[in-house]
Design a protein around this motif. Structure first.
Motif, PDB file in Angstrom:
ATOM      1  N   CYS A 259       0.931  -1.081  -0.049  1.00 34.10           N
ATOM      2  CA  CYS A 259      -0.008   0.217   0.127  1.00 34.10           C
ATOM      3  C   CYS A 259       0.949   1.240  -0.051  1.00 34.10           C
ATOM      4  O   CYS A 259       0.532   2.252  -0.677  1.00 34.10           O
ATOM      5  CB  CYS A 259      -0.652  -0.133   1.355  1.00 34.10           C
ATOM      6  N   ALA A 260       1.868   1.055   0.973  1.00 33.89           N
ATOM      7  CA  ALA A 260       2.917   2.528   0.859  1.00 33.89           C
ATOM      8  C   ALA A 260       3.461   2.578  -0.531  1.00 33.89           C
ATOM      9  O   ALA A 260       3.567   3.901  -0.904  1.00 33.89           O
ATOM     10  CB  ALA A 260       4.018   2.184   1.994  1.00 33.89           C
ATOM     11  N   PHE A 261       3.777   1.622  -1.206  1.00 37.34           N
ATOM     12  CA  PHE A 261       4.332   1.708  -2.695  1.00 37.34           C
ATOM     13  C   PHE A 261       3.506   2.076  -3.544  1.00 37.34           C
ATOM     14  O   PHE A 261       3.587   2.968  -4.401  1.00 37.34           O
ATOM     15  CB  PHE A 261       4.842   0.508  -3.166  1.00 37.34           C
ATOM     16  N   ARG A 262       2.156   2.084  -3.561  1.00 36.42           N
ATOM     17  CA  ARG A 262       0.943   2.555  -4.286  1.00 36.42           C
ATOM     18  C   ARG A 262       0.710   3.998  -3.824  1.00 36.42           C
ATOM     19  O   ARG A 262       0.672   4.955  -4.834  1.00 36.42           O
ATOM     20  CB  ARG A 262      -0.303   1.730  -4.073  1.00 36.42           C
ATOM     21  N   LEU A 263       0.595   4.332  -2.526  1.00 37.88           N
ATOM     22  CA  LEU A 263       0.412   5.673  -2.125  1.00 37.88           C
ATOM     23  C   LEU A 263       1.422   6.543  -2.392  1.00 37.88           C
ATOM     24  O   LEU A 263       1.128   7.666  -3.081  1.00 37.88           O
ATOM     25  CB  LEU A 263       0.473   5.792  -0.488  1.00 37.88           C
ATOM     26  N   THR A 264       2.680   6.372  -2.503  1.00 36.01           N
ATOM     27  CA  THR A 264       3.892   7.341  -2.834  1.00 36.01           C
ATOM     28  C   THR A 264       4.349   6.887  -4.070  1.00 36.01           C
ATOM     29  O   THR A 264       4.249   7.220  -5.309  1.00 36.01           O
ATOM     30  CB  THR A 264       4.983   7.211  -1.623  1.00 36.01           C
ATOM     31  N   SER A 265       5.424   5.978  -4.007  1.00 33.61           N
ATOM     32  CA  SER A 265       6.075   5.425  -5.371  1.00 33.61           C
ATOM     33  C   SER A 265       6.904   4.314  -5.099  1.00 33.61           C
ATOM     34  O   SER A 265       7.412   3.962  -3.723  1.00 33.61           O
ATOM     35  CB  SER A 265       7.145   6.438  -5.776  1.00 33.61           C
ATOM     36  N   PRO A 266       6.840   3.330  -6.016  1.00 31.32           N
ATOM     37  CA  PRO A 266       7.850   2.032  -5.898  1.00 31.32           C
ATOM     38  C   PRO A 266       9.264   2.568  -5.630  1.00 31.32           C
ATOM     39  O   PRO A 266       9.812   3.627  -6.047  1.00 31.32           O
ATOM     40  CB  PRO A 266       7.853   1.398  -7.479  1.00 31.32           C
ATOM     41  N   GLY A 267       9.887   2.074  -4.449  1.00 34.05           N
ATOM     42  CA  GLY A 267      10.935   2.223  -4.070  1.00 34.05           C
ATOM     43  C   GLY A 267      11.340   2.970  -2.879  1.00 34.05           C
ATOM     44  O   GLY A 267      12.158   3.346  -2.187  1.00 34.05           O
ATOM     45  N   LEU A 268       9.983   3.841  -2.612  1.00 35.59           N
ATOM     46  CA  LEU A 268      10.170   4.979  -1.617  1.00 35.59           C
ATOM     47  C   LEU A 268       9.217   4.382  -0.523  1.00 35.59           C
ATOM     48  O   LEU A 268       9.641   4.563   0.707  1.00 35.59           O
ATOM     49  CB  LEU A 268       9.627   6.222  -2.087  1.00 35.59           C
ATOM     50  N   GLY A 269       7.983   4.036  -0.723  1.00 33.56           N
ATOM     51  CA  GLY A 269       7.086   3.647   0.314  1.00 33.56           C
ATOM     52  C   GLY A 269       6.907   4.197   1.291  1.00 33.56           C
ATOM     53  O   GLY A 269       6.672   5.477   1.343  1.00 33.56           O
TER      54      GLY A 269
END
Length: 431
Positions: A259-269
């Motif tokens: 979910c964090a990768f979708r909310l922000t960006s892949p690799g950032l989360g």
């Protein structure tokens, strides 16, 4: 002096007397609500103490938001409160629908199937899923959808669920609250039974619970029964009326990272995401949430008893156990829904002079009327009411930051119906 103050606000003697008579029989119900609020208050305090919340957690972060101690600690608190491995609690999540969309799109891939086992999901999710065509829907990305309706008594259709689970079934969605339906709300125990049933068939299937309107109504939450994700909005119960925006997703570490990768960006989360100075109201709102939810519950119980005794169909009934803060009242005619909402608006501290009217609100398939004089726009833990202008012409009432305000709102809704001669009070019927 109190009855005179009600009269100064526009409540007639007839409505006041009828309401007080209804209240006289609710002492035991209110005591049970207070007992649950006490338990949940202690649970929140313990979670905050265990996470070592300090004044430094309220500091503002900007830009990337790296090393935001307040944000990371708050997510630890939410994971503790909801009994999950991790949580994502962010002001960047705009609403409950957004939180659900993140959870679904983050954990589904082309060729996967989403299965709803609690019937039709809430209206705004229809476009997220693609039940109603919309740009960017899951359907556009090759995710299919299947549905199992609840049984006529509002319970899960376990045999139907067994038959609906297919090799491509990846995620099961369970909506705790009723949405714009007049079905019963699902208890945490019922949800737990459904999750156990599904996991027994296929342990790899993810179970997501739309927890909106249900937080802190019961002593336990769906995470304690094995839910992989529990999702909600901070401008509903857990924000306690203080959170100015935001949403949460609590669940397994793997699901939350997705979910964090979708909310922000892949690799950032989860590593990025400034808090913009909202940490203090996020923390304090969660602290107040159990008692604010209790105030809303008292308003819902009061409303159910007021209108049920006047002959209207209400869900839940005036005596049923509560599993969310929403009270549905079925009027059967549009004027009832509209007059009720006008009463709620007239009782508001903000925009009380505004007259709500039905309109074509985005995300819905019919005109909708919404009444809310809220300090936070759209906050449905604050006193509010809404409903689609279509059969069976039911209104959905929820919220109330304090019990006295919830009480006034219900009395004012009845006052508007009484003035329009849409209801008769017992004294009128005797005459």
């Amino acid at each position: 002096m109190t009855d005179q103050m009600y009269q100064s606000l526009g409540i007639s003697r007839e409505v006041y007397d009828y309401s007080e008579k209804i209240l006289s029989g609710l002492n035991d119900r209110f005591r049970k609500i207070d007992d649950i609020a006490e338990f949940n208050q202690l649970k929140v305090i313990k979670a905050m103490q265990d996470a070592r919340v300090s004044a430094e957690c309220f500091e503002t972060s900007s830009g990337y938001g790296y090393n935001d101690r307040g944000r990371d600690t708050l997510e630890e608190v939410y994971a503790n409160v909801f009994h999950t491995e991790a949580a994502l609690v962010r002001p960047q999540i705009t609403c409950g629908t957004h939180a659900l969309a993140i959870a679904l799109s983050a954990n589904l891939r082309p060729g996967d199937e989403l299965l709803s086992v609690s019937g039709k999901p809430y209206d705004t999710l229809e476009e997220v899923i693609g039940i109603r065509p919309s740009r960017g829907s899951l359907a556009e990305y090759g995710v299919t959808y299947a549905q199992v309706d609840l049984l006529p008594d509002g319970s899960f259709d376990f045999e139907g669920i067994r038959q609906a689970i297919r090799p491509q079934t990846r995620l099961v969605e369970i909506q705790r609250s009723k949405g714009y339906q007049t079905r019963p709300t699902l208890s945490v125990e019922q949800i737990g039974e459904a999750i156990a049933f599904i996991k027994n068939i296929r342990p790899d299937i993810l179970c997501m619970v739309d927890n909106c309107y249900g937080e802190f109504v019961e002593p336990m939450e769906p995470g304690e029964f094995g839910a992989d994700m529990v999702v909600g909005s901070l401008i509903k119960n857990p924000g306690g009326g203080l959170a100015p925006a935001g949403g949460y997703i609590a669940g397994t570490l793997s699901c939350i990272e997705q979910c964090a990768f979708r909310l922000t960006s892949p690799g950032l989360g989860r590593e990025v995401g400034a808090n913009f100075g909202v940490m203090q109201p996020f923390y304090q709102g969660l602290f107040l949430a159990p008692t604010v939810t209790a105030a809303a519950l008292k308003g819902a119980v009061f409303a159910a008893n007021i209108y049920e005794k006047l002959g209207f169909s209400v869900v839940p009934t005036g005596t049923e156990e509560r599993h969310d803060i929403i009270q549905a009242i079925e009027f059967g005619f549009p004027e009832g829904v509209i007059s009720f909402c006008k009463g709620i608006q007239a009782a508001a501290p903000v925009d009380s002079y505004v007259t709500p009217e039905p309109w074509a609100m985005p995300g819905y398939d019919s005109d909708v009327i919404m009444a809310a004089g809220a300090f936070v726009q759209g906050s449905s833990i604050e006193l509010s009411a809404d409903g689609p202008i279509k059969e069976p012409y039911a209104v959905y009432f929820q919220g109330g930051l304090t019990w006295p305000h919830a009480k006034l709102g219900i009395m004012m809704s009845l006052q508007k119906l009484y003035e329009k001669k849409l209801v008769k009070l017992p004294n009128d019927q005797k005459d």
